[in-house]
Design a protein around this motif. Sequence first.
Motif, PDB file in Angstrom:
ATOM      1  N   ASP A 193       0.921  -1.119  -0.113  1.00 56.34           N
ATOM      2  CA  ASP A 193       0.462  -0.319  -0.152  1.00 56.34           C
ATOM      3  C   ASP A 193       1.344   1.326   0.093  1.00 56.34           C
ATOM      4  N   LEU A 194       1.347   1.541  -1.214  1.00 56.03           N
ATOM      5  CA  LEU A 194       2.555   2.884  -1.145  1.00 56.03           C
ATOM      6  C   LEU A 194       1.698   4.174  -0.614  1.00 56.03           C
ATOM      7  N   PRO A 195       0.165   4.425  -0.970  1.00 54.70           N
ATOM      8  CA  PRO A 195      -0.127   5.665  -0.306  1.00 54.70           C
ATOM      9  C   PRO A 195       0.579   5.054   1.837  1.00 54.70           C
ATOM     10  N   TYR A 196      -0.410   3.935   1.948  1.00 54.02           N
ATOM     11  CA  TYR A 196      -0.204   3.961   3.700  1.00 54.02           C
ATOM     12  C   TYR A 196       1.808   4.382   4.040  1.00 54.02           C
ATOM     13  N   ALA A 197       2.638   3.624   2.802  1.00 53.25           N
ATOM     14  CA  ALA A 197       4.131   3.892   3.316  1.00 53.25           C
ATOM     15  C   ALA A 197       5.011   5.446   3.351  1.00 53.25           C
ATOM     16  N   GLU A 199       2.242   7.989   3.770  1.00 52.14           N
ATOM     17  CA  GLU A 199       1.959   8.183   4.873  1.00 52.14           C
ATOM     18  C   GLU A 199       2.539   8.605   5.714  1.00 52.14           C
ATOM     19  N   LEU A 200       3.227   7.102   5.948  1.00 52.33           N
ATOM     20  CA  LEU A 200       3.355   6.626   7.598  1.00 52.33           C
ATOM     21  C   LEU A 200       4.941   6.410   7.927  1.00 52.33           C
ATOM     22  N   CYS A 201       5.874   6.374   6.738  1.00 48.84           N
ATOM     23  CA  CYS A 201       6.793   6.247   6.979  1.00 48.84           C
ATOM     24  C   CYS A 201       7.711   6.922   6.762  1.00 48.84           C
ATOM     25  N   GLU A 202       8.833   7.994   6.972  1.00 50.36           N
ATOM     26  CA  GLU A 202       9.884   8.917   6.489  1.00 50.36           C
ATOM     27  C   GLU A 202      10.270   7.875   5.842  1.00 50.36           C
ATOM     28  N   ARG A 203      11.015   6.726   5.120  1.00 47.71           N
ATOM     29  CA  ARG A 203      12.064   5.953   4.980  1.00 47.71           C
ATOM     30  C   ARG A 203      11.104   4.616   4.510  1.00 47.71           C
ATOM     31  N   ALA A 204      11.727   4.384   3.010  1.00 53.36           N
ATOM     32  CA  ALA A 204      10.769   2.983   2.432  1.00 53.36           C
ATOM     33  C   ALA A 204      12.959   2.044   1.555  1.00 53.36           C
ATOM     34  N   MET A 205      12.048   0.674   1.770  1.00 46.51           N
ATOM     35  CA  MET A 205      13.586  -0.063   0.821  1.00 46.51           C
ATOM     36  C   MET A 205      13.186  -0.451   0.189  1.00 46.51           C
ATOM     37  N   ILE A 206      13.641  -0.968  -1.029  1.00 48.80           N
ATOM     38  CA  ILE A 206      12.686  -2.296  -1.571  1.00 48.80           C
ATOM     39  C   ILE A 206      13.124  -3.074  -1.586  1.00 48.80           C
ATOM     40  N   LEU A 207      12.919  -4.418  -1.136  1.00 43.65           N
ATOM     41  CA  LEU A 207      13.539  -6.108  -1.580  1.00 43.65           C
ATOM     42  C   LEU A 207      13.658  -6.851  -3.235  1.00 43.65           C
ATOM     43  N   SER A 208      14.560  -7.004  -3.311  1.00 48.11           N
ATOM     44  CA  SER A 208      13.808  -7.185  -4.690  1.00 48.11           C
ATOM     45  C   SER A 208      14.337  -8.734  -5.178  1.00 48.11           C
ATOM     46  N   ASP A 209      14.652  -9.624  -5.597  1.00 48.94           N
ATOM     47  CA  ASP A 209      15.283 -10.786  -5.508  1.00 48.94           C
ATOM     48  C   ASP A 209      16.082 -11.689  -4.625  1.00 48.94           C
ATOM     49  N   GLY A 210      15.522 -10.927  -2.597  1.00 52.59           N
ATOM     50  CA  GLY A 210      16.293 -11.195  -2.216  1.00 52.59           C
ATOM     51  C   GLY A 210      17.827 -10.128  -1.756  1.00 52.59           C
ATOM     52  N   VAL A 211      17.633  -8.951  -2.266  1.00 54.72           N
ATOM     53  CA  VAL A 211      18.687  -8.118  -2.164  1.00 54.72           C
ATOM     54  C   VAL A 211      17.933  -6.118  -1.665  1.00 54.72           C
ATOM     55  N   VAL A 212      18.842  -5.248  -0.726  1.00 48.71           N
ATOM     56  CA  VAL A 212      17.507  -4.444  -0.280  1.00 48.71           C
ATOM     57  C   VAL A 212      18.732  -3.738  -2.226  1.00 48.71           C
ATOM     58  N   ALA A 213      17.388  -3.128  -3.005  1.00 45.48           N
ATOM     59  CA  ALA A 213      17.523  -2.749  -4.087  1.00 45.48           C
ATOM     60  C   ALA A 213      17.665  -1.938  -3.811  1.00 45.48           C
ATOM     61  N   ALA A 214      17.163  -0.799  -2.663  1.00 49.10           N
ATOM     62  CA  ALA A 214      17.176   0.804  -2.748  1.00 49.10           C
ATOM     63  C   ALA A 214      16.885   1.105  -1.469  1.00 49.10           C
ATOM     64  N   PRO A 217      14.785   8.291   1.051  1.00 48.47           N
ATOM     65  CA  PRO A 217      13.424   8.837   2.273  1.00 48.47           C
ATOM     66  C   PRO A 217      12.269   8.220   1.262  1.00 48.47           C
ATOM     67  N   THR A 218      10.866   7.832   1.797  1.00 51.25           N
ATOM     68  CA  THR A 218       9.676   7.266   0.707  1.00 51.25           C
ATOM     69  C   THR A 218       9.831   7.820   0.020  1.00 51.25           C
ATOM     70  N   ARG A 219       9.247   9.578   0.225  1.00 52.39           N
ATOM     71  CA  ARG A 219       9.201  10.575  -0.498  1.00 52.39           C
ATOM     72  C   ARG A 219      10.142  10.498  -2.386  1.00 52.39           C
ATOM     73  N   GLU A 220      10.881   9.885  -2.067  1.00 52.52           N
ATOM     74  CA  GLU A 220      12.048  10.517  -2.969  1.00 52.52           C
ATOM     75  C   GLU A 220      11.846   8.961  -4.346  1.00 52.52           C
ATOM     76  N   LEU A 221      11.911   7.705  -3.377  1.00 58.00           N
ATOM     77  CA  LEU A 221      11.808   6.438  -3.469  1.00 58.00           C
ATOM     78  C   LEU A 221      10.558   6.377  -4.334  1.00 58.00           C
ATOM     79  N   LEU A 222       8.968   6.876  -3.802  1.00 61.75           N
ATOM     80  CA  LEU A 222       7.616   6.821  -4.673  1.00 61.75           C
ATOM     81  C   LEU A 222       6.977   7.823  -5.428  1.00 61.75           C
ATOM     82  N   GLY A 223       8.249   8.959  -5.058  1.00 63.47           N
ATOM     83  CA  GLY A 223       7.181   9.263  -5.917  1.00 63.47           C
ATOM     84  C   GLY A 223       6.338  10.451  -4.990  1.00 63.47           C
TER      85      GLY A 223
END
Length: 225
Positions: A193-197, A199-214, A217-223
Motif C-alpha cells: 500500500d504505497l499511499p500508506y507507506a 503517509e506513515l514511513c519517512e523511509r522505505a526499502m525495496i527488496l528485490s530478488d533477495g537483496v535491498v535494491a533501494a 526517503p519514502t518520498r524520493e523512492l515513491l514520488g
Amino acid sequence: PNSLEVSRLAYAYPDGTQALFGVDLTIGRGERVALLGPNGAGKTTLVMHLNGILTPGHGTVTVAGTPVRRDTLKEIRQRVGLVFQDPDDQLFMPTVRDDVAFGPANAGVRGEELAAVVKNALDRVGMLDVADRPPHHLSFGQRRRVAVATVLAMEPEILVLDEPSSNLDPAARRELAEILRSLDVTVLMVTHDLPYALELCERAMILSDGVVAADGPTRELLGDA
Ligand code: ADP
Ligand code: ADP
C-alpha cells in the motif's frame, strides 16, 4: 544501539530455493520504515528472521544489540513484536483483555503490574472500552488493533507489521494510521500500500530478488505514488 541491524543475511529454504542473497540494513531507534517489493522478493523470509522463526544461513541479525541466536530467542521474541496479516492468527483467548495479558503473563508479569500493562497497551490502540469482550465480536479493524496491543504489551524494541492496512475500510485504515503514528516505537511495515507507506514511513526499502535494491526517503523512492 540501533533497533535492528541485518548484515549479509543469506538464506536458502530446505528445498534449495535461495530467498535472500545478502541483505544489509540498519534501522535506528524510533524510525518508521516501509519494506516494499514484489511477491517473491523475500520480504516474508526476512521478517521471519527478525524474531528467530528462521535462523540465518549466513550473516547476522541484531536487535537492540542482541544477536538473534538459538540461546537469545526468548529475549528476541520479547523485543520484536510481530503483527501478522490476519489478526485471527494472533487472538485466541476468551476476552480481549486475556489476549493482551497472555504475553506479559507468560513472561512473569503478575497482579497490578499486569493489569497496568494491559490497560496501557489497550489505551494506546484505543481499545480499552472493549477489554471484556470476546475478540470475535469485534470488527476486523478492531481485531487488528487488538493484535497490535498484544505485541505492544511486551514493550517491544521494534514493531513489525505485515500488510497492516489490508482488508480495512477507509475509516479503520485512517484510525490505524493515527495509532501507528502516535506510537513512540520503531516500526517496520511490510506493505504493498504505497499511499500508506508514504503517509506513515519517512523511509522505505525495496527488496528485490533477495537483496535491498533501494533504501531512502519514502518520498524520493515513491514520488507521488
Ligand atoms: P515475499 O514475502 O516478498 O513475497 P517470500 O519471502 O515469501 O517473498 O519468498 C521469497 C522466495 O522464497 C520466493 O522464491 C518463494 O517462492 C521462496 N519461498 C518462500 N517460502 C518458501 C518455503 N517454505 N520453501 C521454499 N521456498 C520458499
Ligand atoms: P506473502 O503474501 O507474505 O508474500 P506468500 O503468499 O508469498 O506470502 O507465501 C505464503 C506462505 O507460503 C508462506 O508461509 C511462505 O513461506 C510459503 N511459500 C511461498 N513460496 C513457497 C514455495 N515456493 N514453496 C513452499 N512454500 C512457499
